[in-house]
Design a protein around this motif. Structure first.
Motif, short mmCIF file in Angstrom:
data_model
loop_
_atom_site.label_atom_id
_atom_site.label_comp_id
_atom_site.label_asym_id
_atom_site.label_seq_id
_atom_site.Cartn_x
_atom_site.Cartn_y
_atom_site.Cartn_z
N GLY A 7 34.05 40.90 35.04
CA GLY A 7 34.76 41.32 33.85
C GLY A 7 34.67 40.25 32.78
O GLY A 7 34.91 39.07 33.07
N ILE A 8 34.31 40.64 31.57
CA ILE A 8 34.16 39.70 30.46
C ILE A 8 35.09 40.13 29.33
O ILE A 8 34.92 41.21 28.77
N ASP A 9 36.07 39.29 29.03
CA ASP A 9 37.01 39.55 27.93
C ASP A 9 36.59 38.66 26.77
O ASP A 9 36.90 37.47 26.73
N LYS A 16 36.76 34.94 28.22
CA LYS A 16 37.28 34.78 29.58
C LYS A 16 36.55 35.72 30.53
O LYS A 16 36.39 36.90 30.22
N SER A 17 36.12 35.19 31.66
CA SER A 17 35.35 36.00 32.61
C SER A 17 35.90 35.85 34.01
O SER A 17 36.44 34.79 34.38
N VAL A 18 35.76 36.91 34.79
CA VAL A 18 36.26 36.95 36.16
C VAL A 18 35.23 37.61 37.06
O VAL A 18 34.59 38.58 36.66
N ILE A 25 39.90 38.14 43.56
CA ILE A 25 39.30 37.27 42.55
C ILE A 25 38.51 36.17 43.24
O ILE A 25 39.03 35.42 44.06
N ILE A 26 37.23 36.08 42.90
CA ILE A 26 36.35 35.07 43.48
C ILE A 26 36.24 33.85 42.57
O ILE A 26 36.23 32.71 43.04
N ASP A 27 36.16 34.07 41.26
CA ASP A 27 35.98 32.96 40.34
C ASP A 27 36.44 33.37 38.94
O ASP A 27 36.47 34.57 38.61
N ALA A 249 39.25 44.63 33.27
CA ALA A 249 37.91 45.20 33.08
C ALA A 249 37.22 45.43 34.42
O ALA A 249 36.58 46.47 34.64
N CYS A 250 37.37 44.48 35.36
CA CYS A 250 36.81 44.66 36.71
C CYS A 250 37.44 45.86 37.41
O CYS A 250 36.73 46.67 38.03
N ILE A 251 38.75 45.97 37.31
CA ILE A 251 39.46 47.06 37.98
C ILE A 251 39.05 48.41 37.40
O ILE A 251 38.80 49.37 38.14
#
Length: 258
Positions: A7-9, A16-18, A25-27, A249-251
């Motif tokens: 996910g990229i905000d 911010k990225s996840v 959450i990995i990173d 965004a990932c969800i």
């Protein structure tokens, strides 16, 4: 092959990225957005790929935020309202809303039955936004990261102007009058809280559930307390709240894939 979600905000000041897998959450990563949202998103993805060994993995990339439309390599794009809501519910189940103060806007989102149902956004001027606070910090020569330690929350000098341009002039005038910088900063935080109060006051919140503050300013416990006192509701946050948009965004992407 297992799917990994990124996910990229892409905010106006920070990207911010996840990285997530199966709702874990990995990173996380935050870099400055700069003038080119696509470039900062590509930089973020490259760093996350390298340090998590994601080459060869099936990545699903989701973008949100101010610069989401510029991230052409994203598989999905979602609105900030949706992503902050679902990211917030992931971080703190049972919340009734989100307060997000970004670099260029501020928004208050209402949540009921696991879904965002209402929101108000201030994106027409910089009043009450991160830009407003950064202006004040620059004029007061206070590092943004140190406002909690520096501010005198017991004594505040009132800042009457909500417009960033006029507020800057007002702050400069107060400094010329030898007003205490710590007390001026307290007034700045109260000014931001009043702006959030105007938004939250138009939404039918209750007193039995907290709101979650997300975004970069969620790191300031003093600002959170100031906002809570102004709006009359419990406001909480957590270390990962900075990444709520990217988590959401990932969800949202995972829901599309399933």
């Amino acid at each position: 092959m297992r799917k990994i979600f990124v996910g990229i905000d892409s905010g106006s000041t920070m990207c911010k990225s996840v990285v997530m897998e199966e709702e874990r959450i990995i990173d996380t990563l935050a870099v400055k957005t700069g003038w080119n949202p696509r470039a900062s998103a590509e930089e973020s993805l490259g760093i996350l790929r390298e340090r998590n060994g994601l080459d060869g993995q099936e990545l699903v990339i989701a973008a949100t935020g101010y610069g989401r439309e510029a991230i052409e390599f994203a598989d999905y794009t979602f609105t900030e309202i949706t992503c902050h809501a679902y990211g917030g519910m992931y971080l703190m189940p049972g919340i009734q809303g989100i307060i997000d103060i970004g670099g260029q806007d501020s928004k208050v989102i209402q949540i009921q039955n696991g879904k965002p149902i209402n929101f108000l956004m201030n994106d027409k001027c910089a009043a009450g936004t991160g830009r407003f606070l950064k202006m004040a910090c620059d004029n007061l020569e206070i590092p943004l990261a140190n406002i909690d330690e520096f501010t005198d929350s017991q004594e505040a000098v009132s800042i009457n102007s909500m417009c960033t341009v006029f507020a800057e002039s007002e702050i400069i005038g107060l400094l010329a009058m030898q007003k205490d910088r710590a007390q001026i900063m307290a007034g700045v935080l109260q000014s931001i809280a009043r702006k959030i109060q105007q938004q939250a006051g138009k939404i039918d919140f209750t007193t039995d559930q907290p709101l979650l503050m997300t975004g970069g300013l969620s790191k300031s416990a003093l600002l959170i307390d100031t906002i809570a006192q102004a709006i009359g509701y419990e406001v909480k946050s957590c270390a990962e709240a900075v990444y709520a948009g990217a988590i959401g965004a990932c969800i949202c992407a995972a829901n599309k894939e399933n």
